[in-house]
Design a protein around this motif. Structure first.
Motif, PDB file in Angstrom:
ATOM      1  N   UNK A 101       0.810  -1.223   0.000  1.00  0.00           N
ATOM      2  CA  UNK A 101       0.000   0.000   0.000  1.00  0.00           C
ATOM      3  C   UNK A 101       0.838   1.265   0.000  1.00  0.00           C
ATOM      4  N   UNK A 102       1.992   1.236   0.665  1.00  0.00           N
ATOM      5  CA  UNK A 102       2.839   2.420   0.691  1.00  0.00           C
ATOM      6  C   UNK A 102       3.343   2.783  -0.691  1.00  0.00           C
ATOM      7  N   UNK A 103       3.825   1.783  -1.437  1.00  0.00           N
ATOM      8  CA  UNK A 103       4.309   2.043  -2.787  1.00  0.00           C
ATOM      9  C   UNK A 103       3.164   2.453  -3.703  1.00  0.00           C
ATOM     10  N   UNK A 104       1.975   1.883  -3.491  1.00  0.00           N
ATOM     11  CA  UNK A 104       0.820   2.256  -4.309  1.00  0.00           C
ATOM     12  C   UNK A 104       0.456   3.720  -4.092  1.00  0.00           C
ATOM     13  N   UNK A 105       0.521   4.171  -2.835  1.00  0.00           N
ATOM     14  CA  UNK A 105       0.222   5.568  -2.540  1.00  0.00           C
ATOM     15  C   UNK A 105       1.264   6.472  -3.187  1.00  0.00           C
ATOM     16  N   UNK A 106       2.535   6.111  -3.070  1.00  0.00           N
ATOM     17  CA  UNK A 106       3.593   6.928  -3.652  1.00  0.00           C
ATOM     18  C   UNK A 106       3.451   6.991  -5.176  1.00  0.00           C
ATOM     19  N   UNK A 107       3.146   5.856  -5.800  1.00  0.00           N
ATOM     20  CA  UNK A 107       2.957   5.829  -7.249  1.00  0.00           C
ATOM     21  C   UNK A 107       1.789   6.729  -7.659  1.00  0.00           C
ATOM     22  N   UNK A 108       0.717   6.687  -6.874  1.00  0.00           N
ATOM     23  CA  UNK A 108      -0.445   7.531  -7.168  1.00  0.00           C
ATOM     24  C   UNK A 108      -0.090   9.008  -7.049  1.00  0.00           C
ATOM     25  N   UNK A 109       0.675   9.362  -6.022  1.00  0.00           N
ATOM     26  CA  UNK A 109       1.080  10.763  -5.854  1.00  0.00           C
ATOM     27  C   UNK A 109       1.943  11.231  -7.020  1.00  0.00           C
ATOM     28  N   UNK A 110       2.898  10.384  -7.413  1.00  0.00           N
ATOM     29  CA  UNK A 110       3.832  10.784  -8.457  1.00  0.00           C
ATOM     30  C   UNK A 110       3.184  10.818  -9.836  1.00  0.00           C
ATOM     31  N   UNK A 111       2.001  10.260  -9.962  1.00  0.00           N
ATOM     32  CA  UNK A 111       1.286  10.338 -11.230  1.00  0.00           C
ATOM     33  C   UNK A 111       0.598  11.694 -11.419  1.00  0.00           C
ATOM     34  N   UNK A 112       0.509  12.477 -10.338  1.00  0.00           N
ATOM     35  CA  UNK A 112      -0.168  13.772 -10.401  1.00  0.00           C
ATOM     36  C   UNK A 112       0.755  14.836 -10.992  1.00  0.00           C
ATOM     37  N   UNK A 113       0.187  15.852 -11.645  1.00  0.00           N
ATOM     38  CA  UNK A 113       1.000  17.029 -11.993  1.00  0.00           C
ATOM     39  C   UNK A 113       1.608  17.628 -10.728  1.00  0.00           C
ATOM     40  N   UNK A 114       2.775  18.211 -10.850  1.00  0.00           N
ATOM     41  CA  UNK A 114       3.487  18.682  -9.662  1.00  0.00           C
ATOM     42  C   UNK A 114       2.679  19.705  -8.863  1.00  0.00           C
ATOM     43  N   UNK A 115       1.965  20.593  -9.551  1.00  0.00           N
ATOM     44  CA  UNK A 115       1.188  21.607  -8.828  1.00  0.00           C
ATOM     45  C   UNK A 115       0.063  20.958  -8.027  1.00  0.00           C
ATOM     46  N   UNK A 116      -0.554  19.891  -8.563  1.00  0.00           N
ATOM     47  CA  UNK A 116      -1.601  19.175  -7.850  1.00  0.00           C
ATOM     48  C   UNK A 116      -1.020  18.425  -6.657  1.00  0.00           C
ATOM     49  N   UNK A 117       0.116  17.772  -6.897  1.00  0.00           N
ATOM     50  CA  UNK A 117       0.767  16.994  -5.836  1.00  0.00           C
ATOM     51  C   UNK A 117       1.181  17.892  -4.674  1.00  0.00           C
ATOM     52  N   UNK A 118       1.748  19.033  -5.005  1.00  0.00           N
ATOM     53  CA  UNK A 118       2.191  19.952  -3.957  1.00  0.00           C
ATOM     54  C   UNK A 118       1.006  20.464  -3.142  1.00  0.00           C
ATOM     55  N   UNK A 119      -0.056  20.847  -3.817  1.00  0.00           N
ATOM     56  CA  UNK A 119      -1.249  21.323  -3.103  1.00  0.00           C
ATOM     57  C   UNK A 119      -1.828  20.230  -2.213  1.00  0.00           C
TER      58      UNK A 119
END
Length: 231
Positions: A101-119
C-alpha cells in the motif's frame, strides 16, 4: 558574527543560533519525509532540505521575522526539489518497482502534476488550510480548491481504500495515509550546528568566487585597454 559566548567550559550559542537550531530540530526530519512524498527520491529529499536550511541560515534576519519560518524553509525545499534540473535527473533514473500500500500511494502521488501533488501534500498532508495552501503555491483559492478536488479523485482511482471512502471523508483518510507513509521513512539529520557551519562555508566560498570573477573581469578590461592603446 560572534558565534559563541564562553561560560567556563560551556559554549552557549547566540540567540540567532539557538532559534535556528530549534527550528531545524523541530522540522528537519518531518520535512525530509514530506519532500520524499513530493519527489519519490530519498537522496533528493535530503539534499533539498539541507539546501533550504542553508538558505535559511544565510538569510536568517529575514527568516527570523517571517510569520511562518517553518513555511519559509518548506517552500525553499519544495522549490529546490521540483526544479526543472532535478526533474530531468529523476526522469533519467528508473524508480524501483515496489509493492504494498505504501508504494501504491507513492505511485499515485507521483502520477499527479506537480502543482496538484504539492497542493495535496500541503493541505491533506501538512494540514494547511485552503488559503495558506493557495498562498504557498502562489495560486488563487479557487484554483487550489480545484486542484485538490481533482488530485483526490485521481489518487482515489488508484487506491481502493480511498475510493471506497465517502467523498466527504476522503481528505481525512488521505491525511491518515500520508501520515502513515511518511512515518515509515527513517530519517537521520545532521546536527544543527553542522548545518550552520556548512551554510557559512558555502557563503565564504561564493564570496571568494565572486571576488575572483571581479578580478578576472578587471584584468580582462585592463588588457583590452592596453591592446586598444597599442593599436
Amino acid at each position: 558574527m560572534h558565534r559563541y559566548a564562553q561560560r567556563g567550559r560551556e559554549r552557549v550559542g547566540t540567540g540567532a543560533e539557538l532559534a535556528f537550531d530549534a527550528l531545524y530540530t523541530a522540522h528537519a526530519a518531518d520535512l525530509v519525509r514530506q519532500t520524499y512524498l513530493l519527489t519519490g527520491h530519498r537522496q533528493l529529499a535530503r539534499r533539498a532540505v539541507d539546501h533550504a536550511f542553508h538558505q535559511a541560515w544565510q538569510r536568517w534576519p529575514e527568516v527570523a521575522v517571517d510569520r511562518d519560518p517553518a513555511g519559509w524553509v518548506r517552500a525553499a525545499a519544495y522549490e529546490y526539489a521540483l526544479s526543472p534540473w532535478h526533474r530531468l535527473g529523476r526522469a533519467r533514473r528508473r524508480r524501483p518497482a515496489g509493492r504494498g500500500p505504501g508504494q501504491a500511494l507513492l505511485t499515485a502521488l507521483l502520477s499527479l502534476p506537480e502543482s496538484y501533488r504539492r497542493a495535496l501534500l500541503l493541505h491533506d498532508g501538512v494540514g494547511l488550510g485552503l488559503p495558506e495552501t493557495a498562498a504557498e503555491t502562489e495560486a488563487s483559492t479557487a484554483a487550489t480548491a480545484n486542484r485538490l478536488m481533482h488530485a483526490r479523485a485521481a489518487v482515489a482511482g488508484r487506491l481502493p481504500e480511498l475510493r471506497e471512502a465517502p467523498p466527504a471523508r476522503r481528505a481525512a483518510v488521505l491525511r491518515r495515509m500520508l501520515g502513515e507513509q511518511a512515518a515509515t521513512q527513517h530519517v537521520r539529520t545532521q546536527p544543527a550546528a553542522s548545518v550552520r557551519a556548512g551554510s557559512e562555508r558555502r557563503t565564504r566560498l561564493w564570496t571568494r568566487a565572486s571576488y575572483g570573477l571581479v578580478g578576472l573581469f578587471a584584468v580582462a578590461a585592463l588588457l583590452a585597454t592596453v591592446l586598444d592603446a597599442a593599436w
